[in-house]
Design a protein around this motif. Structure first.
Motif, PDB file in Angstrom:
ATOM      1  N   ALA A 329       0.654  -1.057   0.260  1.00 18.10           N
ATOM      2  CA  ALA A 329      -0.096   0.373   0.560  1.00 18.10           C
ATOM      3  C   ALA A 329       0.956   1.132  -0.433  1.00 18.10           C
ATOM      4  O   ALA A 329       0.336   2.138  -0.488  1.00 18.10           O
ATOM      5  N   ALA A 330       2.111   1.131   0.633  1.00 17.56           N
ATOM      6  CA  ALA A 330       3.139   1.814   0.486  1.00 17.56           C
ATOM      7  C   ALA A 330       3.776   2.495  -0.515  1.00 17.56           C
ATOM      8  O   ALA A 330       5.366   1.711  -0.669  1.00 17.56           O
ATOM      9  N   ASP A 331       3.246   3.388  -1.551  1.00 19.25           N
ATOM     10  CA  ASP A 331       3.841   3.139  -2.957  1.00 19.25           C
ATOM     11  C   ASP A 331       4.853   3.922  -2.721  1.00 19.25           C
ATOM     12  O   ASP A 331       5.336   4.641  -1.862  1.00 19.25           O
ATOM     13  N   CYS A 332       5.724   4.029  -3.651  1.00 18.24           N
ATOM     14  CA  CYS A 332       6.909   4.546  -4.308  1.00 18.24           C
ATOM     15  C   CYS A 332       7.200   5.881  -3.261  1.00 18.24           C
ATOM     16  O   CYS A 332       7.560   6.952  -3.183  1.00 18.24           O
ATOM     17  N   GLU A 333       5.703   6.984  -4.433  1.00 18.23           N
ATOM     18  CA  GLU A 333       5.660   8.301  -4.359  1.00 18.23           C
ATOM     19  C   GLU A 333       5.444   8.419  -2.649  1.00 18.23           C
ATOM     20  O   GLU A 333       6.070   9.533  -2.229  1.00 18.23           O
ATOM     21  N   ALA A 334       4.690   7.668  -2.785  1.00 20.11           N
ATOM     22  CA  ALA A 334       4.355   8.143  -0.230  1.00 20.11           C
ATOM     23  C   ALA A 334       5.884   8.000   0.202  1.00 20.11           C
ATOM     24  O   ALA A 334       6.228   8.650   0.912  1.00 20.11           O
ATOM     25  N   LEU A 335       6.472   7.217  -0.168  1.00 18.70           N
ATOM     26  CA  LEU A 335       7.666   6.559   0.457  1.00 18.70           C
ATOM     27  C   LEU A 335       8.935   7.662   0.393  1.00 18.70           C
ATOM     28  O   LEU A 335       9.491   8.228   1.375  1.00 18.70           O
ATOM     29  N   ARG A 362      12.436  -3.273   1.243  1.00 13.88           N
ATOM     30  CA  ARG A 362      10.987  -4.246   0.513  1.00 13.88           C
ATOM     31  C   ARG A 362       9.760  -3.484   0.153  1.00 13.88           C
ATOM     32  O   ARG A 362       8.982  -4.321  -0.204  1.00 13.88           O
ATOM     33  N   ALA A 363       9.297  -2.470  -0.102  1.00 10.95           N
ATOM     34  CA  ALA A 363       8.252  -1.763  -0.957  1.00 10.95           C
ATOM     35  C   ALA A 363       8.584  -1.908  -2.182  1.00 10.95           C
ATOM     36  O   ALA A 363       8.038  -1.165  -3.629  1.00 10.95           O
ATOM     37  N   GLY A 364      10.070  -2.362  -3.029  1.00  8.68           N
ATOM     38  CA  GLY A 364       9.986  -2.482  -3.666  1.00  8.68           C
ATOM     39  C   GLY A 364      10.253  -1.304  -5.015  1.00  8.68           C
ATOM     40  O   GLY A 364       9.901  -0.761  -6.483  1.00  8.68           O
ATOM     41  N   CYS A 365      11.152  -0.382  -4.269  1.00  7.85           N
ATOM     42  CA  CYS A 365      11.038   0.851  -4.142  1.00  7.85           C
ATOM     43  C   CYS A 365      12.878   1.283  -5.145  1.00  7.85           C
ATOM     44  O   CYS A 365      13.486   2.698  -4.799  1.00  7.85           O
ATOM     45  N   THR A 366      12.849   0.008  -5.454  1.00  4.67           N
ATOM     46  CA  THR A 366      15.169  -0.178  -5.622  1.00  4.67           C
ATOM     47  C   THR A 366      14.950   1.163  -7.162  1.00  4.67           C
ATOM     48  O   THR A 366      16.085   1.380  -7.344  1.00  4.67           O
ATOM     49  N   GLU A 367      14.237   1.516  -7.991  1.00  2.75           N
ATOM     50  CA  GLU A 367      14.237   2.289  -8.756  1.00  2.75           C
ATOM     51  C   GLU A 367      14.165   3.881  -8.579  1.00  2.75           C
ATOM     52  O   GLU A 367      14.285   4.574  -9.402  1.00  2.75           O
ATOM     53  N   THR A 368      13.713   4.284  -7.244  1.00  5.33           N
ATOM     54  CA  THR A 368      13.358   5.821  -7.665  1.00  5.33           C
ATOM     55  C   THR A 368      15.100   6.423  -7.155  1.00  5.33           C
ATOM     56  O   THR A 368      15.909   5.744  -6.954  1.00  5.33           O
ATOM     57  N   GLY A 372      18.846   5.097  -5.426  1.00  8.48           N
ATOM     58  CA  GLY A 372      20.216   4.821  -6.426  1.00  8.48           C
ATOM     59  C   GLY A 372      21.041   5.882  -5.599  1.00  8.48           C
ATOM     60  O   GLY A 372      22.498   5.463  -5.579  1.00  8.48           O
ATOM     61  N   ILE A 373      20.527   7.317  -5.329  1.00  8.20           N
ATOM     62  CA  ILE A 373      21.603   8.061  -4.792  1.00  8.20           C
ATOM     63  C   ILE A 373      22.128   7.885  -3.385  1.00  8.20           C
ATOM     64  O   ILE A 373      23.005   7.674  -3.123  1.00  8.20           O
ATOM     65  N   ALA A 374      20.849   6.710  -2.797  1.00  8.40           N
ATOM     66  CA  ALA A 374      21.772   6.623  -1.372  1.00  8.40           C
ATOM     67  C   ALA A 374      22.103   5.624  -1.675  1.00  8.40           C
ATOM     68  O   ALA A 374      23.252   5.617  -0.953  1.00  8.40           O
ATOM     69  N   THR A 375      21.828   4.698  -2.268  1.00  3.90           N
ATOM     70  CA  THR A 375      22.877   2.980  -2.000  1.00  3.90           C
ATOM     71  C   THR A 375      24.197   3.381  -2.517  1.00  3.90           C
ATOM     72  O   THR A 375      25.594   3.070  -2.058  1.00  3.90           O
ATOM     73  N   GLU A 376      24.368   4.756  -3.352  1.00  5.97           N
ATOM     74  CA  GLU A 376      25.759   4.843  -4.308  1.00  5.97           C
ATOM     75  C   GLU A 376      26.341   5.744  -2.705  1.00  5.97           C
ATOM     76  O   GLU A 376      27.925   5.626  -2.385  1.00  5.97           O
ATOM     77  N   ARG A 377      25.304   6.213  -2.013  1.00  4.47           N
ATOM     78  CA  ARG A 377      26.120   7.046  -0.831  1.00  4.47           C
ATOM     79  C   ARG A 377      26.730   6.500   0.096  1.00  4.47           C
ATOM     80  O   ARG A 377      28.258   6.338   1.154  1.00  4.47           O
ATOM     81  N   LEU A 378      25.630   5.129   0.078  1.00  3.08           N
ATOM     82  CA  LEU A 378      26.112   4.152   1.911  1.00  3.08           C
ATOM     83  C   LEU A 378      27.381   3.411   0.715  1.00  3.08           C
ATOM     84  O   LEU A 378      28.638   3.266   2.012  1.00  3.08           O
ATOM     85  N   TYR A 379      27.950   3.101  -0.468  1.00  2.00           N
ATOM     86  CA  TYR A 379      29.071   1.959  -1.276  1.00  2.00           C
ATOM     87  C   TYR A 379      30.101   2.971  -0.420  1.00  2.00           C
ATOM     88  O   TYR A 379      30.703   2.266  -0.128  1.00  2.00           O
ATOM     89  N   ARG A 393      21.008  -4.661  -6.038  1.00  2.00           N
ATOM     90  CA  ARG A 393      19.220  -4.695  -6.138  1.00  2.00           C
ATOM     91  C   ARG A 393      19.123  -3.724  -7.567  1.00  2.00           C
ATOM     92  O   ARG A 393      18.626  -3.736  -8.280  1.00  2.00           O
ATOM     93  N   ARG A 394      20.545  -2.413  -6.954  1.00  2.00           N
ATOM     94  CA  ARG A 394      20.475  -1.518  -8.573  1.00  2.00           C
ATOM     95  C   ARG A 394      20.928  -1.943  -9.461  1.00  2.00           C
ATOM     96  O   ARG A 394      19.824  -1.343 -10.821  1.00  2.00           O
ATOM     97  N   PHE A 395      21.305  -2.840  -9.695  1.00  2.00           N
ATOM     98  CA  PHE A 395      21.991  -3.599 -11.029  1.00  2.00           C
ATOM     99  C   PHE A 395      21.094  -4.088 -11.553  1.00  2.00           C
ATOM    100  O   PHE A 395      20.246  -4.320 -12.748  1.00  2.00           O
ATOM    101  N   LEU A 396      20.172  -4.843 -10.787  1.00  2.00           N
ATOM    102  CA  LEU A 396      18.978  -5.497 -10.931  1.00  2.00           C
ATOM    103  C   LEU A 396      18.079  -5.073 -11.345  1.00  2.00           C
ATOM    104  O   LEU A 396      17.244  -5.433 -12.417  1.00  2.00           O
ATOM    105  N   LYS A 397      17.775  -3.938 -11.371  1.00  2.00           N
ATOM    106  CA  LYS A 397      17.058  -2.667 -11.533  1.00  2.00           C
ATOM    107  C   LYS A 397      16.958  -2.437 -13.278  1.00  2.00           C
ATOM    108  O   LYS A 397      16.457  -2.139 -14.065  1.00  2.00           O
ATOM    109  N   LYS A 398      18.119  -2.628 -13.559  1.00  2.00           N
ATOM    110  CA  LYS A 398      18.640  -1.684 -14.515  1.00  2.00           C
ATOM    111  C   LYS A 398      19.274  -2.910 -15.486  1.00  2.00           C
ATOM    112  O   LYS A 398      19.567  -3.027 -16.614  1.00  2.00           O
ATOM    113  N   GLU A 399      18.496  -4.235 -15.421  1.00  2.00           N
ATOM    114  CA  GLU A 399      18.770  -4.964 -16.047  1.00  2.00           C
ATOM    115  C   GLU A 399      20.190  -5.773 -16.355  1.00  2.00           C
ATOM    116  O   GLU A 399      20.151  -6.365 -17.231  1.00  2.00           O
TER     117      GLU A 399
END
Length: 547
Positions: A329-335, A362-368, A372-379, A393-399
Motif C-alpha cells: 500500500a505504501a507506493d514509492c511516491e508516498a515513501l 521492501r516496498a520495491g522502490c529500488t528504481e527511485t 539510487g543516490i542513497a545506495t551509491e552514498r552508502l557504498y 538490487r540497483r543493478f538488477l533494476k537496470k537489468e
C-alpha cells in the motif's frame, strides 16, 4: 359524614406514606428481564417499601426499609419474589423469565445478581460471596482451574462488580481452556467466552480503551493460532481480521499515547491483512501507519517508562515501518515523500541510510532516484555487505543481471548476521527463479535462507512456487506430476505461519489443492491417505498422501 370519612382516610393514607418514607433507608434499583431482554409492564414492589411499573428499558427504582426481606415482581396475574434479606448492595437485576444476560455465555441464576463492590460485600459480610471467594482463590493459587471454575463462575455471575480480579483470573482460566482444547470447536467455544468476559469487564469496570486492546490481542492470538486444526480462509479469515481491527482501532483512538506498544503493531498487521484481502483502501493503510508512528514517537518523547520507551524504540517502531514498507500500500511516491527530507538531514549517517534503504527495498522502490543516490552514498561511506546487497538490487533494476549476481555474492561472502544473509540468499534465489529459470539453484538459495532463518516465510513461499513451476515439466505419470502439488502445499502451509505471508499462502493453498491427485488415481497406485510419499527426480522430497 361521608365527606369527613373520606378526609380521615386520606389523612391516614398520607400519614402511612409519611411513615413509609420515614422508615425507608434504602433505594433499591435494577433491571427486569424477560427472555434476555429488558421487560416493560412489570410491577416492582419492595417489602416494606414502594412500588412502580417498569418502562421499555426494564429499569426500576423503589424505596425500601432497612428490614425489607424481598422484592415482588408481577406481570399481569403472575408474581415472583426475589429474596434480598441479608444481601448487601442496593442493585438487583431480575429475570422474570429466561436468564439475565451475564455476558459470558453461561446463564446467571435468575435474579441473583448483586452489584456490590468488594468493600461493600466485605463490610456486609456476605456469606455466599466470602465462601465462594475463599474456595476459588485457593484453587486458583494452586492452578487447579478445574476445581476453581464452579466457585469462580458463581462469583462472576452473581457478583460481577466485586473485583477486577474476577476478570483477570477468568482470562487465565479461559486461556488455559483454549490452549488445552483438542478440537477447533472447543477452542472457539473458549474464545467466545473469553471475548464476552472482556465485554462484561468493560460493562462493570470501564477502562474501555485498555480492555479493547487486550481483547483484540487475545482474539487474533487464538483465532489465527498455528495450533488450530484448520487455518481460517476466505470470508472467515476476513471476518477474524475485521473484528480484531475494529477493537484495536477503537483502543488506539481512546488510549492515544497510553496505548500498549504491542497494540500498535497488531493494528498495523490487521490493517495490512485487510488491505491485502481487499477490505481496506491503501489510503487507510497510510493513515494508520502515520497514526501508529505518531503515537509511538510520542511514547518515546514522553520518556515516562524506561522499559516501554526501549521496547517502542527497538521493536515497535522498526516493526511498524517494516510492515508498512512491505504492505504494497505504501507506493514509492508516498515513501519517497516521507524519507527524502530525512535523507537530506542524515546523508552522512550510515545507520540511517541502511535503515531507509531497507524500507525502500521492501516496498520495491529500488528504481527511485532516492534509492539510487542513497545506495551509491552508502557504498562510498561503508562498502559493507549490506551496501553490496543494495548495489545488487540497483543493478538488477537496470537489468544488468551479471553485475547483480556479483554483488549478491559479495554481500553473502561478507555478511556475518544470519538474518541479513538469509535475505541475500532469498533475493538471489528469486533472481535465479525469475531471471534464469534455474529452479534447482533457486531452491538451494531458499533452503540456505531457511537454514539461517527458520521463520523466513518468504523462503517457504519461494520453494512452494518453485515446485508449482516444476510440476509443468516434471517427468513421470499424471499422478507423479500431481503429487508435486502435495509438496508445494506443504511449503505454503509453513509460509502461512508467518504474518507477512499468511494471506498469500492461504490463497495459494486454496488454489493449488484442486490439483492434488484424486482418490481413484491413488487407489490404482496403491496409495492410502496419510501415508508417506516420495517425490522423485531432482526434487527428491517426502510428503504425505491427501485428497
Amino acid at each position: 359524614m361521608k365527606a369527613i370519612l373520606r378526609i380521615s382516610l386520606l389523612l391516614a393514607a398520607v400519614v402511612m406514606v409519611g411513615i413509609t418514607v420515614a422508615q425507608a433507608q434504602r433505594v433499591i434499583k435494577g433491571t427486569v428481564y424477560m427472555d434476555g431482554e429488558p421487560a416493560a409492564g412489570i410491577t416492582v414492589e419492595a417489602h416494606k417499601g414502594g412500588e412502580m411499573l417498569t418502562s421499555f428499558d426494564g429499569k426500576y427504582e423503589v424505596e425500601a426499609d432497612e428490614k425489607t426481606k424481598y422484592i415482588r415482581f408481577t406481570f399481569i396475574d403472575e408474581s415472583k419474589k426475589l429474596d434480598i434479606e441479608g444481601k448487601s448492595g442496593n442493585v438487583f437485576d431480575f429475570a422474570f423469565s429466561g436468564s439475565i444476560p451475564s455476558g459470558d455465555g453461561a446463564e446467571a441464576e435468575s435474579g441473583d445478581v448483586n452489584l456490590g463492590t468488594l468493600d461493600e460485600l466485605m463490610k456486609a459480610q456476605d456469606k455466599t460471596f466470602l465462601n465462594e471467594l475463599s474456595l476459588y482463590s485457593e484453587f486458583y493459587k494452586q492452578k487447579d482451574y478445574k476445581s476453581a471454575i464452579p466457585h469462580w463462575q458463581k462469583l462472576y455471575n452473581q457478583y460481577p462488580k466485586s473485583t477486577t480480579n474476577l476478570y483477570i483470573h477468568g482470562g487465565k482460566i479461559y486461556e488455559n481452556q483454549i490452549e488445552t482444547a483438542t478440537t477447533d470447536a472447543d477452542r472457539d467455544k473458549g474464545i467466545d467466552l473469553y471475548m464476552k468476559l472482556y465485554d462484561k469487564r468493560m460493562k462493570y469496570f470501564g477502562d474501555r480503551g485498555y480492555v479493547l486492546g487486550r481483547k483484540g490481542t487475545s482474539w487474533l492470538k487464538y483465532k489465527l493460532s498455528a495450533d488450530r486444526d484448520n487455518a481460517p480462509e476466505g470470508d472467515e479469515l476476513k471476518a477474524i481480521h475485521k473484528s480484531g481491527y475494529e477493537w484495536l482501532s477503537e483502543s488506539v483512538e481512546l488510549q492515544g499515547e497510553q496505548t500498549e506498544p504491542p497494540v500498535l503493531i497488531l493494528l498495523m498487521q490487521t490493517t495490512v491483512a485487510l488491505f491485502k484481502l481487499g477490505e481496506l483502501p491503501k489510503e487507510q493503510v497510510v493513515t494508520n501507519y502515520e497514526k501508529c508512528t505518531s503515537i509511538a514517537n510520542a511514547i518515546v518523547e514522553a520518556n515516562e517508562d524506561e522499559d516501554k520507551v526501549k521496547q517502542t524504540q527497538e521493536q515497535v517502531i522498526p516493526y511498524i515501518e517494516n510492515i508498512f514498507g512491505k504492505s504494497g500500500a505504501a507506493d514509492c511516491e508516498a515513501l519517497v515523500s516521507i524519507y527524502a527530507p530525512q535523507y537530506q538531514e542524515n546523508s552522512s549517517d550510515v545507520d540511517f541510510i541502511k535503515s531507509m534503504l531497507r524500507r525502500l527495498g521492501r516496498a520495491g522502490c529500488t528504481e527511485t532516484e532516492l534509492f539510487g543516490i542513497a545506495t551509491e552514498r552508502l557504498y562510498e561511506l561503508d562498502p559493507s555487505a549490506e551496501a553490496a546487497f543494495n548495489m545488487a538490487r540497483r543493478f538488477l533494476k537496470k537489468e544488468d543481471v551479471n553485475k547483480a549476481r556479483e554483488y549478491y555474492q559479495m554481500a553473502i561472502d561478507q555478511e556475518t548476521d544470519d538474518e541479513l544473509k538469509a535475505t541475500y540468499h532469498y533475493e538471489r534465489g528469486l533472481l535465479r527463479y525469475i531471471k534464469d529459470n534455474n529452479l534447482v539453484g533457486a531452491r538451494n538459495d531458499a533452503r540456505r535462507a531457511l537454514q539461517l532463518n527458520p521463520d523466513f516465510c518468504e523462503a517457504n513461499m519461494l520453494i512452494g512456487n518453485i515446485y508449482v513451476a516444476a510440476s509443468q515439466k516434471f517427468e513421470g505419470t499424471a499422478l507423479e506430476k500431481s503429487a508435486v502439488f502435495w509438496l508445494a502445499c506443504d511449503y505454503f502451509a509453513k509460509a502461512r505461519r508467518g504474518e507477512d505471508c499468511s494471506i498469500e499462502a492461504s490463497e495459494n493453498l486454496s488454489k493449488y489443492r484442486r490439483y492434488f491427485p484424486n482418490k481413484e488415481e491413488a487407489f490404482m497406485e496403491g496409495l492410502q491417505e496419510g501415508t508417506s510419499y516420495q517425490v522423485g527426480g531432482w526434487i527428491n522430497e517426502s510428503t504425505k498422501v491427501r485428497f
